[in-house]
Motif scaffolding. Sequence first.
Motif, PDB file in Angstrom:
ATOM      1  N   TRP A  99      -6.876   4.078   9.537  1.00  0.00           N
ATOM      2  CA  TRP A  99      -7.293   3.602   8.213  1.00  0.00           C
ATOM      3  C   TRP A  99      -7.657   2.119   8.206  1.00  0.00           C
ATOM      4  N   LEU A 126      -2.125   7.046  11.005  1.00  0.00           N
ATOM      5  CA  LEU A 126      -2.092   5.864  10.140  1.00  0.00           C
ATOM      6  C   LEU A 126      -3.043   4.784  10.634  1.00  0.00           C
ATOM      7  N   MET A 175       0.311   7.954   4.485  1.00  0.00           N
ATOM      8  CA  MET A 175      -0.777   6.980   4.408  1.00  0.00           C
ATOM      9  C   MET A 175      -2.113   7.658   4.110  1.00  0.00           C
ATOM     10  N   TRP A 190      -9.963   2.054   0.737  1.00  0.00           N
ATOM     11  CA  TRP A 190      -9.451   2.501   2.024  1.00  0.00           C
ATOM     12  C   TRP A 190     -10.354   3.588   2.575  1.00  0.00           C
ATOM     13  N   PRO A 198       3.023  -1.413   4.841  1.00  0.00           N
ATOM     14  CA  PRO A 198       2.631  -1.175   6.238  1.00  0.00           C
ATOM     15  C   PRO A 198       2.010  -2.420   6.854  1.00  0.00           C
ATOM     16  N   CYS A 221       8.320   8.766  -0.236  1.00  0.00           N
ATOM     17  CA  CYS A 221       6.950   8.972  -0.688  1.00  0.00           C
ATOM     18  C   CYS A 221       6.900   9.871  -1.914  1.00  0.00           C
ATOM     19  N   HIS A 277       0.863  -1.186   0.000  1.00  0.00           N
ATOM     20  CA  HIS A 277       0.000   0.000   0.000  1.00  0.00           C
ATOM     21  C   HIS A 277       0.899   1.235   0.000  1.00  0.00           C
ATOM     22  N   LEU A 321      -4.694  -0.788   9.354  1.00  0.00           N
ATOM     23  CA  LEU A 321      -3.274  -0.460   9.429  1.00  0.00           C
ATOM     24  C   LEU A 321      -2.805  -0.428  10.880  1.00  0.00           C
ATOM     25  N   MET A 350       3.770   1.867  10.102  1.00  0.00           N
ATOM     26  CA  MET A 350       4.523   1.967   8.864  1.00  0.00           C
ATOM     27  C   MET A 350       5.651   0.943   8.864  1.00  0.00           C
TER      28      MET A 350
END
Length: 380
Positions: A356, A353, A282, A376, A212, A304, A207, A229, A232
Motif C-alpha cells: 500500500w 500491507l 490494512m 491509499w 503503521p 480492528c 491509519h 507502508l 503494522m
Amino acid sequence: MTTTAPTAWQQAADALVQDLRGKGAVRTDAVARALREVPRHLFVSGHYGPGGFTAVDPEQPTPETLAIVYSDRGLTTHVPDDTSGTSSSTSQPSIVAKMLEAADLHPGMDVLEIGAGTGWNSALIAHITGGPVTAVEHSEPVATEARAALERAAVPGVRVHTGDGYLGYPSNGYFDRIIVTCGIAGIPPAWLDQLTPNGMILAPLAHGGVHPLTRVYAPGPGGTPTGRLVTMADFMTAAGPLYGGRPVPPSSRGSYLPVPAGRVAGPFPGGLDRDAFADLCMFLAGHDPRVTCAASEDGTYGGCAVVTEDETAGVFVQPDGLYSAGSDAETAALVRTTADRAAAWDVSGRPPLIAWSCSMQLAGPSSDPLLVPGRWHIAE
C-alpha cells in the motif's frame, strides 16, 4: 589468550537478539550489534505496571529488572500524572528493530529523531551510523532523563533538545533520515525542507485506527510527497500540532462498542496468522476510512473494527471472522460490505500491507498544516 565471560546483561541482550531474529524483526548484523552492545537497562530508571510505578537502579539492575528490560515488551516510563506531564515509554524491542531495519541506516548519516523518550533509540541509531543524531523531545523532564541516560551509557554524538517536533530542527541543516517514535496525524511540510535530496522520513502515521510505520519520500520538483507502508505498529500519540485536535477519522479510536452476540455466519478468509490478519486490516483501511481500533463494552472483543457513521456501532474484524456490534440496518449493511471486502482481499491474492502507498495532501490550519494521506492505493 583469555576471554572475558559475558555479563548478565550481555547474556540477556544476546538472548533478546536471538528472539528478535527468530521473529524476523532483526535482519542485519548492524542492527543485531546495536541491540547487543547498547545496554537498554541503562536507559530505564523506572517503569509502570499493574502495581503502579517501580523505580530501578539502572547501574545496578537486579536479575528481575534484566528479565523485564531484555524481554520483547515496551515499558511505560512516564504518564501525564507524574512530573513529566506526558506519556512516554521505551518502545517494544521488536518494533524498534523493525524501525531500524526500515530506516536503512548507513555509516555517516545525519539523523533527526522526533520524540527522544528514554534516549535508547537515539543510542542505537548512533551505534549504527557513527554520525550525529539530533533528538527533539516535547517534555523537558523526559529530555533531561534521556541526556542523563546517554551520558551514563557513554554514547557520543547524540544531542537531545527540548522543543516542538512539529518544527523539526531547522538550525541543523539537512538530515538523511527523520525518524519519528510517536504516533502522528501527518507530516509537517518543514520536515521535507530539512531532508537531503535522497532523504526519507520514517513515521508511525495514523491509519486504520493504529499507527503503521510509513516511509515518506520527498518529491522531485513539482511532485507530490508519497508514503509507503512498512509494518503494522501502534504508538503513543504525539503532543502538540503533530496530533492534538486533528480530525483523524474515525474519532472512535479506543472507544467502546456494543457487545457482539457472536460470530456472523458466512464465508471468511481462513488461516490468518498475525501478519496475514494485519494485511487484511490494512486492506480494509485502504478502502474504508471508517476502519479504526475499538473494543466491546465488556472488553471481550478489541482491535480492528469498522464503525457506523455515528460511530456508536459497527463490526469487529477478528482472525476467525466478523462480529456484529449492533443490530440496526446500518450495522447489517456494514457487515455485508466488510465481508465483501475481506473476500476481495482473499480473491486478489491477499496483498500484503507493504503493497500500500498513499499520496499526501495538505490539510489543517495555515498556522500548522500537515501533509496527510489523501488516497491509499496498492502500488504497481
